[in-house]
Design an enzyme around this catalytic site. Structure first.
Site, PDB file in Angstrom:
ATOM      1  CE  LYS B  94      -6.093   6.964  -8.280  1.00 21.43           C
ATOM      2  NZ  LYS B  94      -5.948   8.037  -7.360  1.00 21.43           N
ATOM      3  N   GLY B 155      -5.255   8.496   1.811  1.00 25.31           N
ATOM      4  CA  GLY B 155      -5.574   9.739   2.861  1.00 25.31           C
ATOM      5  C   GLY B 155      -5.019   9.448   4.340  1.00 25.31           C
ATOM      6  CB  ALA B 182      -3.500   5.601  -1.875  1.00 24.44           C
ATOM      7  N   GLY B 183      -1.409   6.938   0.329  1.00 23.98           N
ATOM      8  CA  GLY B 183      -0.618   6.534   1.576  1.00 23.98           C
ATOM      9  C   GLY B 183       0.532   7.598   1.975  1.00 23.98           C
ATOM     10  CG  ASN B 204      -5.653  15.007  -3.391  1.00 22.18           C
ATOM     11  OD1 ASN B 204      -5.520  15.998  -3.003  1.00 22.18           O
ATOM     12  ND2 ASN B 204      -6.834  14.776  -4.083  1.00 22.18           N
ATOM     13  CB  THR B 205      -4.685  13.470   1.737  1.00 19.11           C
ATOM     14  OG1 THR B 205      -5.872  12.924   0.994  1.00 19.11           O
ATOM     15  CG2 THR B 205      -5.001  13.974   3.017  1.00 19.11           C
TER      16      THR B 205
END
Lengths: 65, 255
Positions: B94, B155, B182-183, B204-205
């Site tokens: 990645k 994040g 992301a986001g 993830n977050t």
């Protein structure tokens, strides 16, 4: 000689990368190495001779996103 | 979904950072059902914590997608990719080349250059990019076979800032796997992305920092599946005005 290992200065008495890793206590098989910003494969550590002032990075698997 | 000759049936990639504990990370991976997890490389500590984490991750059976998170230059990213390939025994990477410390926006110029170097060296590159179509074209020309546009800054949990741009990507790259990376903040964000025709979501977050990470992992997986099915089922177009769904024909006169 003095080299920088993961941003810390270390005095080592060995000359090759694989010997230095053992001397510095990096015994885990799950590490990867880079010398002065260039990747050094595990197979090349024995033949890689260090010089004073070298910057060594020893990386390991870590959590990531 | 087929990426680099690998069939992936669960369209969710899960990051492994920021969980309250390794056990909760394992629970979240199981609850999501995902087959691919992302990992990173960081400086080894004297107690060898990296090896323990790696052993734990292998127990999950998930495929590993190492990242180059934190790299700000082509050389850092390329060197990190090589270290990751040896350490994780995978040619998947990645690719992140960060251009701005506050927004973590990709430096797309360095990204394309790094992608070209790595694909020439046999890597299977998953580029973390913006939703810019021309950048996407350059990445494909560089040898990438998948694109990972951001939904919002890493994040931030803002959801999709520019859904129209993602829709344009879908139309512009019909056969290319698109993964929103992301986001994402909530399950509805993930469902929205899938409804736009994205092929998968990397997050993830939103899972790791939720009050119940395993519960959120499951909710995300369900939302992603719902969004995927919704896109496949061809949703109706929006209308400005109401249109009665109950037939008008045969309506009684009761006044």
């Amino acid at each position: 000689m003095q080299i920088t290992v993961n941003a810390q200065t270390h005095e080592i008495s060995t000359e090759t990368l694989d010997a230095a890793l053992a001397e510095l206590g990096f015994t885990s098989p799950a590490i990867a190495t880079a010398l002065n910003g260039q990747f050094v494969p595990a197979s090349a550590r024995e033949a890689t001779v260090l010089t004073a002032g070298d910057r060594l990075e020893v990386l390991a698997p870590m959590q990531g996103g | 979904m087929r990426i680099y000759d690998t069939d992936i049936s669960v369209p969710m990639f899960l990051g492994t950072a920021q969980y309250p504990s390794p056990a909760i990370l394992q629970q979240a991976i199981r609850a999501s059902g995902c087959e691919v997890v992302t990992v990173s490389l960081r400086r080894e500590t004297s107690d060898g914590t990296g090896a323990g984490f790696w052993d734990m991750l292998r127990e999950t059976g998930a495929r590993i997608l190492p990242n180059t998170a934190g790299c700000h230059s082509v050389q850092e990213a390329v060197t990190t990719a090589h270290m990751a390939r040896e350490l994780f025994a995978t040619d998947w990477i990645k690719l992140e080349v960060i251009g701005h410390a506050d927004t973590l926006q990709p430096d797309v110029f360095a990204l394309v250059e790094a992608a070209r170097i790595l694909t020439a060296d046999g890597f299977k590159v998953f580029p973390y990019t913006t939703d810019d179509l021309i950048v996407g074209e350059k990445l494909l020309e560089a040898g990438c076979q998948v694109l990972m546009p951001w939904g919002a800054p890493i994040g931030s949990g803002q959801g999709l800032r520019t859904p129209d741009a993602l829709r344009a990507m879908r139309a512009h790259f019909p056969g290319v796997p698109l993964i929103v990376d992301a986001g994402i903040g909530r399950p509805s964000d993930a469902a929205q992305a899938m409804e736009l025709g994205m092929d998968a979501i990397l997050l993830n977050t939103a899972v790791a920092k939720a009050g119940d990470p395993a519960g959120m992992a499951r909710a995300m997986a369900l939302a992603i599946e719902a969004g995927r099915m919704g896109f496949a089922a061809d949703p109706i177009d929006r209308r400005d005005m109401a249109v009665p769904s109950t037939p008008v024909l045969g309506l009684a006169e009761l006044l």
